[in-house]
Design a protein around this motif. Structure first.
Motif, PDB file in Angstrom:
ATOM      1  N   LEU A 292      -1.694  69.996  49.259  1.00  0.00           N
ATOM      2  CA  LEU A 292      -1.045  71.301  49.249  1.00  0.00           C
ATOM      3  C   LEU A 292       0.449  71.127  49.036  1.00  0.00           C
ATOM      4  N   GLU A 293       1.010  71.878  48.107  1.00  0.00           N
ATOM      5  CA  GLU A 293       2.446  71.823  47.856  1.00  0.00           C
ATOM      6  C   GLU A 293       3.153  72.815  48.770  1.00  0.00           C
ATOM      7  N   MET A 294       4.083  72.300  49.582  1.00  0.00           N
ATOM      8  CA  MET A 294       4.859  73.130  50.495  1.00  0.00           C
ATOM      9  C   MET A 294       6.332  72.741  50.412  1.00  0.00           C
ATOM     10  N   PRO A 295       6.979  73.013  49.267  1.00  0.00           N
ATOM     11  CA  PRO A 295       8.383  72.625  49.128  1.00  0.00           C
ATOM     12  C   PRO A 295       9.263  73.331  50.148  1.00  0.00           C
ATOM     13  N   GLY A 296      10.198  72.572  50.704  1.00  0.00           N
ATOM     14  CA  GLY A 296      11.138  73.135  51.670  1.00  0.00           C
ATOM     15  C   GLY A 296      10.664  73.094  53.105  1.00  0.00           C
ATOM     16  N   VAL A 297       9.401  72.699  53.329  1.00  0.00           N
ATOM     17  CA  VAL A 297       8.863  72.629  54.690  1.00  0.00           C
ATOM     18  C   VAL A 297       9.152  71.248  55.259  1.00  0.00           C
ATOM     19  N   ASP A 298       9.722  71.203  56.446  1.00  0.00           N
ATOM     20  CA  ASP A 298      10.000  69.964  57.156  1.00  0.00           C
ATOM     21  C   ASP A 298       8.744  69.547  57.916  1.00  0.00           C
ATOM     22  N   ARG A 299       8.528  68.238  58.048  1.00  0.00           N
ATOM     23  CA  ARG A 299       7.351  67.725  58.767  1.00  0.00           C
ATOM     24  C   ARG A 299       7.241  68.318  60.176  1.00  0.00           C
ATOM     25  N   ASN A 300       8.379  68.549  60.836  1.00  0.00           N
ATOM     26  CA  ASN A 300       8.367  69.105  62.190  1.00  0.00           C
ATOM     27  C   ASN A 300       8.014  70.587  62.208  1.00  0.00           C
ATOM     28  N   SER A 301       8.014  71.237  61.052  1.00  0.00           N
ATOM     29  CA  SER A 301       7.682  72.657  60.957  1.00  0.00           C
ATOM     30  C   SER A 301       6.293  72.866  60.368  1.00  0.00           C
ATOM     31  N   LEU A 302       5.496  71.826  60.390  1.00  0.00           N
ATOM     32  CA  LEU A 302       4.155  71.862  59.820  1.00  0.00           C
ATOM     33  C   LEU A 302       3.127  71.808  60.939  1.00  0.00           C
ATOM     34  N   GLU A 303       2.102  72.646  60.853  1.00  0.00           N
ATOM     35  CA  GLU A 303       1.017  72.605  61.830  1.00  0.00           C
ATOM     36  C   GLU A 303      -0.304  72.552  61.081  1.00  0.00           C
ATOM     37  N   ALA A 304      -1.138  71.587  61.426  1.00  0.00           N
ATOM     38  CA  ALA A 304      -2.481  71.466  60.866  1.00  0.00           C
ATOM     39  C   ALA A 304      -3.440  71.405  62.039  1.00  0.00           C
ATOM     40  N   ARG A 305      -4.487  72.221  61.969  1.00  0.00           N
ATOM     41  CA  ARG A 305      -5.449  72.244  63.083  1.00  0.00           C
ATOM     42  C   ARG A 305      -6.849  72.559  62.556  1.00  0.00           C
ATOM     43  N   VAL A 306      -7.850  72.202  63.340  1.00  0.00           N
ATOM     44  CA  VAL A 306      -9.236  72.547  63.037  1.00  0.00           C
ATOM     45  C   VAL A 306      -9.793  73.265  64.257  1.00  0.00           C
ATOM     46  N   GLU A 307     -10.406  74.416  64.001  1.00  0.00           N
ATOM     47  CA  GLU A 307     -10.957  75.225  65.089  1.00  0.00           C
ATOM     48  C   GLU A 307     -12.093  76.074  64.530  1.00  0.00           C
ATOM     49  N   ASP A 308     -13.229  76.043  65.191  1.00  0.00           N
ATOM     50  CA  ASP A 308     -14.400  76.822  64.770  1.00  0.00           C
ATOM     51  C   ASP A 308     -14.753  76.574  63.301  1.00  0.00           C
ATOM     52  N   ASP A 309     -14.774  75.301  62.909  1.00  0.00           N
ATOM     53  CA  ASP A 309     -15.127  74.877  61.551  1.00  0.00           C
ATOM     54  C   ASP A 309     -14.178  75.405  60.473  1.00  0.00           C
ATOM     55  N   VAL A 310     -12.932  75.662  60.847  1.00  0.00           N
ATOM     56  CA  VAL A 310     -11.916  76.097  59.894  1.00  0.00           C
ATOM     57  C   VAL A 310     -10.689  75.202  60.038  1.00  0.00           C
ATOM     58  N   VAL A 311     -10.259  74.606  58.920  1.00  0.00           N
ATOM     59  CA  VAL A 311      -9.027  73.819  58.900  1.00  0.00           C
ATOM     60  C   VAL A 311      -7.920  74.763  58.448  1.00  0.00           C
ATOM     61  N   THR A 312      -6.837  74.832  59.236  1.00  0.00           N
ATOM     62  CA  THR A 312      -5.709  75.702  58.922  1.00  0.00           C
ATOM     63  C   THR A 312      -4.445  74.861  58.833  1.00  0.00           C
ATOM     64  N   ILE A 313      -3.667  75.106  57.783  1.00  0.00           N
ATOM     65  CA  ILE A 313      -2.400  74.406  57.583  1.00  0.00           C
ATOM     66  C   ILE A 313      -1.324  75.475  57.431  1.00  0.00           C
ATOM     67  N   GLU A 314      -0.280  75.370  58.256  1.00  0.00           N
ATOM     68  CA  GLU A 314       0.822  76.328  58.195  1.00  0.00           C
ATOM     69  C   GLU A 314       2.142  75.575  58.129  1.00  0.00           C
ATOM     70  N   GLY A 315       2.994  75.988  57.225  1.00  0.00           N
ATOM     71  CA  GLY A 315       4.314  75.392  57.082  1.00  0.00           C
ATOM     72  C   GLY A 315       5.377  76.468  57.202  1.00  0.00           C
ATOM     73  N   ARG A 316       6.372  76.228  58.048  1.00  0.00           N
ATOM     74  CA  ARG A 316       7.440  77.203  58.281  1.00  0.00           C
ATOM     75  C   ARG A 316       8.733  76.708  57.629  1.00  0.00           C
ATOM     76  N   ILE A 317       9.418  77.611  56.990  1.00  0.00           N
ATOM     77  CA  ILE A 317      10.704  77.318  56.340  1.00  0.00           C
ATOM     78  C   ILE A 317      11.831  77.626  57.318  1.00  0.00           C
ATOM     79  N   ASP A 318      12.862  76.794  57.326  1.00  0.00           N
ATOM     80  CA  ASP A 318      14.066  77.061  58.108  1.00  0.00           C
ATOM     81  C   ASP A 318      15.014  77.866  57.226  1.00  0.00           C
TER      82      ASP A 318
END
Length: 132
Positions: free
Chosen positions: A45-71
């Motif tokens: 997944l391309e997430m330009p501008g997202v810092d590693r510390n602002s990235l969240e990846a999780r798996v819950e109820d058979d769903v993988v979710t990736i969220e990246g926050r921009i400063d």
């Protein structure tokens, strides 16, 4: 590449929200490639501008979710002269089957690209059957 093929800039798509958000800013669907090998599925997944510390990846109820926050503080005081790139947060979710070994899912980020490896469960891997 032949002369008849022309590269096109893909437009960013906003996440279709099912709920109202309380955080300011737009949320976009990151451009994504998925590759399959006999051992795993790899999601890039391309997430330009997202810092590693602002990235969240999780798996819950058979769903993988990736969220990246921009400063957005990085962009304060800037007046764009010309833009093709819209700044915003990123979010993407994938439903996974029981053919994925959820305990072995891993993620890494390098140069604005998040790579999620979804290892196949042993019973989902191809195997040779001996014929007697």
């Amino acid at each position: 590449m032949s002369e008849s093929q022309e590269l096109q800039v893909q437009q960013k798509r906003e996440v279709e929200k099912k709920t109202e958000g309380t955080a300011p800013g737009r949320v976009f669907v990151p451009v994504t490639d998925i590759f399959e090998t006999p051992e795993a599925l790899t999601v890039a997944l391309e997430m330009p501008g997202v810092d590693r510390n602002s990235l969240e990846a999780r798996v819950e109820d058979d769903v993988v979710t990736i969220e990246g926050r921009i400063d957005f503080a990085k962009y304060e005081g800037m007046q764009p002269v010309y833009t093709e790139y819209i700044v915003g947060h990123y979010a993407r979710s994938f439903e996974i089957s029981n053919k994925i070994d959820q305990s072995k899912i891993s993620a890494q980020m390098k140069d604005g690209v998040v790579t999620i490896v979804l290892p196949k469960a042993e019973q989902a891997k191809p195997r040779r059957i001996d014929v007697s």
